[in-house]
Scaffold this motif. Structure first.
Motif, PDB file in Angstrom:
ATOM      1  N   PHE A  91      81.881  22.811  20.510  1.00 55.01           N
ATOM      2  CA  PHE A  91      81.153  23.921  20.883  1.00 55.01           C
ATOM      3  C   PHE A  91      79.832  23.870  20.153  1.00 55.01           C
ATOM      4  O   PHE A  91      79.711  23.240  19.169  1.00 55.01           O
ATOM      5  CB  PHE A  91      81.940  25.452  20.266  1.00 55.01           C
ATOM      6  CG  PHE A  91      83.161  25.477  20.739  1.00 55.01           C
ATOM      7  CD1 PHE A  91      83.494  26.228  22.088  1.00 55.01           C
ATOM      8  CD2 PHE A  91      84.350  24.940  20.101  1.00 55.01           C
ATOM      9  CE1 PHE A  91      84.577  26.554  22.346  1.00 55.01           C
ATOM     10  CE2 PHE A  91      85.680  25.359  20.455  1.00 55.01           C
ATOM     11  CZ  PHE A  91      85.830  25.930  21.458  1.00 55.01           C
ATOM     12  N   GLN A  92      78.701  24.257  20.839  1.00 54.61           N
ATOM     13  CA  GLN A  92      77.408  24.240  20.399  1.00 54.61           C
ATOM     14  C   GLN A  92      76.748  25.293  21.077  1.00 54.61           C
ATOM     15  O   GLN A  92      76.565  25.476  22.337  1.00 54.61           O
ATOM     16  CB  GLN A  92      76.914  22.614  20.525  1.00 54.61           C
ATOM     17  CG  GLN A  92      75.175  22.652  19.890  1.00 54.61           C
ATOM     18  CD  GLN A  92      74.814  21.299  20.186  1.00 54.61           C
ATOM     19  OE1 GLN A  92      75.024  20.678  20.974  1.00 54.61           O
ATOM     20  NE2 GLN A  92      74.103  20.827  19.192  1.00 54.61           N
ATOM     21  N   GLU A  93      75.813  26.081  20.176  1.00 54.70           N
ATOM     22  CA  GLU A  93      75.114  27.249  20.706  1.00 54.70           C
ATOM     23  C   GLU A  93      73.699  26.771  21.041  1.00 54.70           C
ATOM     24  O   GLU A  93      73.081  25.894  20.075  1.00 54.70           O
ATOM     25  CB  GLU A  93      74.926  28.348  19.730  1.00 54.70           C
ATOM     26  CG  GLU A  93      74.036  29.428  20.320  1.00 54.70           C
ATOM     27  CD  GLU A  93      73.614  30.714  19.137  1.00 54.70           C
ATOM     28  OE1 GLU A  93      73.279  31.826  19.551  1.00 54.70           O
ATOM     29  OE2 GLU A  93      73.741  30.118  18.166  1.00 54.70           O
ATOM     30  N   PHE A  94      72.936  27.332  22.038  1.00 57.42           N
ATOM     31  CA  PHE A  94      71.671  26.781  22.527  1.00 57.42           C
ATOM     32  C   PHE A  94      70.764  28.127  22.351  1.00 57.42           C
ATOM     33  O   PHE A  94      70.674  28.800  23.086  1.00 57.42           O
ATOM     34  CB  PHE A  94      71.612  26.099  23.776  1.00 57.42           C
ATOM     35  CG  PHE A  94      72.063  24.944  24.015  1.00 57.42           C
ATOM     36  CD1 PHE A  94      71.123  23.683  23.900  1.00 57.42           C
ATOM     37  CD2 PHE A  94      73.647  24.564  23.746  1.00 57.42           C
ATOM     38  CE1 PHE A  94      71.703  22.340  24.154  1.00 57.42           C
ATOM     39  CE2 PHE A  94      73.990  23.246  23.841  1.00 57.42           C
ATOM     40  CZ  PHE A  94      73.114  22.349  24.128  1.00 57.42           C
ATOM     41  N   PRO A  95      70.545  28.429  21.091  1.00 54.41           N
ATOM     42  CA  PRO A  95      69.774  29.862  20.999  1.00 54.41           C
ATOM     43  C   PRO A  95      68.380  29.659  21.361  1.00 54.41           C
ATOM     44  O   PRO A  95      67.745  28.461  21.327  1.00 54.41           O
ATOM     45  CB  PRO A  95      69.868  30.015  19.332  1.00 54.41           C
ATOM     46  CG  PRO A  95      69.947  28.783  18.765  1.00 54.41           C
ATOM     47  CD  PRO A  95      70.354  27.842  20.025  1.00 54.41           C
ATOM     48  N   PHE A  96      67.686  30.925  21.424  1.00 58.17           N
ATOM     49  CA  PHE A  96      66.151  31.148  21.727  1.00 58.17           C
ATOM     50  C   PHE A  96      65.527  30.382  22.753  1.00 58.17           C
ATOM     51  O   PHE A  96      64.525  29.961  22.699  1.00 58.17           O
ATOM     52  CB  PHE A  96      65.535  30.558  20.290  1.00 58.17           C
ATOM     53  CG  PHE A  96      65.976  30.793  18.802  1.00 58.17           C
ATOM     54  CD1 PHE A  96      66.573  32.258  18.827  1.00 58.17           C
ATOM     55  CD2 PHE A  96      66.155  29.949  17.979  1.00 58.17           C
ATOM     56  CE1 PHE A  96      66.856  32.505  17.494  1.00 58.17           C
ATOM     57  CE2 PHE A  96      66.670  30.301  16.983  1.00 58.17           C
ATOM     58  CZ  PHE A  96      67.415  31.539  16.799  1.00 58.17           C
ATOM     59  N   ARG A  97      66.658  30.329  23.773  1.00 60.09           N
ATOM     60  CA  ARG A  97      65.963  29.881  25.069  1.00 60.09           C
ATOM     61  C   ARG A  97      65.391  31.066  25.870  1.00 60.09           C
ATOM     62  O   ARG A  97      65.857  32.136  25.652  1.00 60.09           O
ATOM     63  CB  ARG A  97      67.216  29.179  26.023  1.00 60.09           C
ATOM     64  CG  ARG A  97      67.475  27.748  25.684  1.00 60.09           C
ATOM     65  CD  ARG A  97      67.100  27.042  24.641  1.00 60.09           C
ATOM     66  NE  ARG A  97      67.515  25.787  24.337  1.00 60.09           N
ATOM     67  CZ  ARG A  97      67.589  24.980  23.277  1.00 60.09           C
ATOM     68  NH1 ARG A  97      67.672  25.848  22.043  1.00 60.09           N
ATOM     69  NH2 ARG A  97      67.925  23.827  23.184  1.00 60.09           N
ATOM     70  N   THR A  98      64.680  30.560  27.013  1.00 58.41           N
ATOM     71  CA  THR A  98      64.331  31.758  27.893  1.00 58.41           C
ATOM     72  C   THR A  98      65.187  32.034  28.927  1.00 58.41           C
ATOM     73  O   THR A  98      65.856  31.262  29.528  1.00 58.41           O
ATOM     74  CB  THR A  98      63.001  31.341  28.523  1.00 58.41           C
ATOM     75  OG1 THR A  98      61.863  31.021  27.615  1.00 58.41           O
ATOM     76  CG2 THR A  98      62.395  32.540  29.492  1.00 58.41           C
TER      77      THR A  98
END
Length: 203
Positions: free
Chosen positions: A28-35
């Protein structure tokens, strides 16, 4: 200035838990702060389609549950007149879109602050997702370039099949921030048997 925080800030990372066979068959991996921008409009309106293509470099996907991708941006089909734009951290894009689409019938809603994206991959990812999702996730019906709105562990999500540049086949889960911690903990529990790794967020 307020400090932005990951929706999963309370989870300790990196985290590894071997499965019953000693393997780590999911991750698992989060990809935060994307538009994240919700877009609605008439795809048959040439001015609408042209203005959008000039800003993000691609045409809208018109087939149900498909995804267009170019230059780090993705456009996911949500309905006949509705799409989700996903891309780098560029909040000013919505102002550029609003200006370019001013003469057209459209709607733009910035969702970046209310959503996040979590990616799950590994040999067992389909089994982990299937434990809490009613969709048929077999590769013959759900592969790269496709997306689907569904319910996962009692949570409304958008699933996007992807090819991760480092780890191969995976799925992106677009979920409300307020449900992200609950959902990931649920999925990690479901992944105990195959084993899993929780990577640090991809900033």
């Amino acid at each position: 200035m307020p400090t932005r925080q990951s929706a999963l800030i309370e989870l300790e990372v990196p985290l590894r838990q071997s499965g019953v066979a000693g393997h780590l068959d999911s991750w698992f991996q989060e990809f935060p702060f994307r538009t994240h921008i919700n877009l609605r409009g008439d795809s048959t309106d040439v001015a609408f389609s042209t203005a959008l293509a000039s800003l993000i470099g691609m045409t809208l996907p018109l087939s149900p549950n498909t995804v267009s991708e170019s230059g780090g941006w993705r456009v996911c089909w949500l309905g006949p007149d509705e799409w989700l734009l996903l891309g780098p951290d560029q909040p000013a894009l919505i102002d550029s879109l609003a200006a370019a689409l001013a003469s057209t019938h459209h709607s733009l809603v910035m969702l970046s602050g209310g959503q996040t994206l979590v990616r799950i991959g590994g040999p067992a990812w389909r089994d982990v997702i299937a434990s809490a999702c009613p969709l048929d996730l077999h590769p013959r019906v759900f592969g790269a370039g496709q997306c689907a709105q569904t319910v996962l562990a009692h949570t409304n999500v958008l699933l996007i099949a992807v090819e991760d540049s480092e780890h191969g086949g995976a799925v992106d889960i677009v979920v409300r921030r307020s449900f992200a911690d609950y959902l990931l903990r649920w999925l990690m529990d479901a992944a105990r048997e195959p084993g899993f790794t929780l990577f640090e967020p991809a900033l």
